[in-house]
Write a protein that holds these residues in place. Sequence first.
Motif, short mmCIF file in Angstrom:
data_model
loop_
_atom_site.label_atom_id
_atom_site.label_comp_id
_atom_site.label_asym_id
_atom_site.label_seq_id
_atom_site.Cartn_x
_atom_site.Cartn_y
_atom_site.Cartn_z
N THR A 32 0.80 -1.10 -0.28
CA THR A 32 0.23 -0.27 -0.14
C THR A 32 1.19 1.81 0.12
N LEU A 33 0.29 2.57 -1.08
CA LEU A 33 1.34 3.40 -0.96
C LEU A 33 0.27 4.53 0.17
N VAL A 34 1.69 4.98 0.71
CA VAL A 34 0.54 5.81 1.82
C VAL A 34 1.66 7.18 1.90
N ALA A 35 0.81 8.09 2.18
CA ALA A 35 0.69 9.36 1.40
C ALA A 35 0.12 10.32 2.57
N PRO A 36 0.84 10.75 3.68
CA PRO A 36 0.37 11.53 4.85
C PRO A 36 0.05 12.46 3.63
N LEU A 78 5.81 2.54 0.92
CA LEU A 78 5.25 1.78 0.53
C LEU A 78 5.14 0.75 1.92
N ILE A 79 4.09 0.39 1.99
CA ILE A 79 4.25 -0.45 3.75
C ILE A 79 3.79 -1.97 2.42
N ILE A 80 4.74 -2.50 3.10
CA ILE A 80 5.03 -3.97 1.81
C ILE A 80 5.00 -4.98 2.97
N GLY A 81 3.86 -5.84 3.02
CA GLY A 81 3.83 -7.69 2.99
C GLY A 81 2.83 -7.44 4.81
N ALA A 82 1.67 -6.56 4.78
CA ALA A 82 0.89 -5.95 5.71
C ALA A 82 -0.36 -4.68 5.39
N CYS A 92 -4.26 6.40 1.21
CA CYS A 92 -3.05 4.57 0.95
C CYS A 92 -4.38 4.60 -0.41
N VAL A 93 -3.02 3.79 -1.28
CA VAL A 93 -3.43 3.19 -2.91
C VAL A 93 -3.29 2.35 -2.30
N ASP A 94 -4.22 0.95 -3.34
CA ASP A 94 -3.04 -0.75 -2.95
C ASP A 94 -2.55 -0.46 -4.22
N HIS A 95 -1.50 -1.53 -4.07
CA HIS A 95 -0.23 -0.80 -5.09
C HIS A 95 0.63 -2.91 -5.32
N SER A 96 -0.35 -3.05 -4.70
CA SER A 96 -0.32 -5.16 -4.83
C SER A 96 0.10 -5.63 -5.82
N ASP A 97 -0.39 -4.78 -6.50
CA ASP A 97 0.11 -5.74 -8.17
C ASP A 97 0.85 -4.99 -8.38
N ALA A 98 1.20 -3.60 -8.64
CA ALA A 98 1.71 -2.99 -9.33
C ALA A 98 3.34 -2.85 -9.33
N MET A 154 13.20 -2.72 -7.04
CA MET A 154 11.52 -2.50 -7.93
C MET A 154 11.41 -1.38 -8.57
N VAL A 155 10.60 -2.26 -9.84
CA VAL A 155 10.62 -1.35 -10.75
C VAL A 155 9.03 -1.72 -11.15
N MET A 156 8.11 -0.75 -11.65
CA MET A 156 6.59 -1.49 -11.93
C MET A 156 6.65 -2.57 -12.90
N ARG A 157 5.48 -3.42 -12.49
CA ARG A 157 5.32 -4.70 -13.11
C ARG A 157 5.83 -4.55 -14.96
N SER A 158 5.17 -3.68 -15.06
CA SER A 158 5.62 -3.99 -16.91
C SER A 158 6.78 -4.11 -17.48
N MET A 159 7.51 -3.86 -16.63
CA MET A 159 9.11 -2.89 -16.55
C MET A 159 9.75 -4.22 -16.17
N ALA A 160 8.70 -4.94 -15.72
CA ALA A 160 10.27 -6.40 -15.06
C ALA A 160 11.06 -6.83 -16.77
N ALA A 161 10.17 -7.13 -17.71
CA ALA A 161 11.31 -7.97 -18.16
C ALA A 161 12.43 -7.44 -19.16
N THR A 162 12.29 -5.88 -19.16
CA THR A 162 13.14 -4.92 -19.93
C THR A 162 14.22 -4.80 -18.25
N LEU A 163 13.94 -4.88 -16.58
CA LEU A 163 14.12 -4.49 -15.99
C LEU A 163 15.76 -5.95 -16.41
N MET A 164 15.01 -7.17 -15.75
CA MET A 164 15.65 -8.40 -16.34
C MET A 164 16.66 -8.57 -17.10
N HIS A 165 16.07 -8.14 -18.46
CA HIS A 165 17.34 -7.84 -19.59
C HIS A 165 18.16 -7.39 -19.05
#
Length: 182
Positions: A32-36, A78-82, A92-98, A154-165
């Motif tokens: 979850t992205l948290v921005a006070p 980012l709150i990760i793992g809870a 607060c914005v859900d980023h679980s699949d981002a 960490m990169v945006m999900r859509s960039m996973a293949a580019t990151l690994m390349h």
Amino acid sequence: MVKLIAKSPCAGLLPKTIGTVTFTEIDGGKMTLVAPFAGRKKSVSDALKSSISVGFPAPNRTSGTTPRAVWCGRGKALIIGADCPDLEGAACVDHSDAWAIVQIDGADATAILARLTPIDLRASTFKRGHTARTLIGHMTGGITRLGVQSFEVMVMRSMAATLMHDLTQAAQNIAAQADSGD
């Protein structure tokens, strides 16, 4: 009807070992992205501490292990793992699949990342628990030091293949240098 199958961002790309370095995908779980809101950072941090035992991190830092909070820009974490609690005073914005999250472990981890990012990752400067939003190749992402020879990228999900390349190319170049004795 098409049946969709959920896949992780790096499905089919990881795990991988090249030279002295191993790349593995990290499942961040709930994120979850948290921005006070203005003037509410302390109360938001206190609420996080009381509900998930992790406070809002300082700039360029992380707090906690599991769950944890990772600074990800001015006034954001980012709150990760809870599951994020209901926070009065924060967006607060859900980023679980981002995000695609790759852990890099090994003797050449710093050298590989040095080919892809402009920040100084030497252990004397970028210590365990330090994190930075930065360029990784031509992408925007985040790098966190997990240990002496261990990083999380960490990169945006859509960039996973580019990151690994990009990581694979850098690792192969470092390994080839070591093999040639340079």
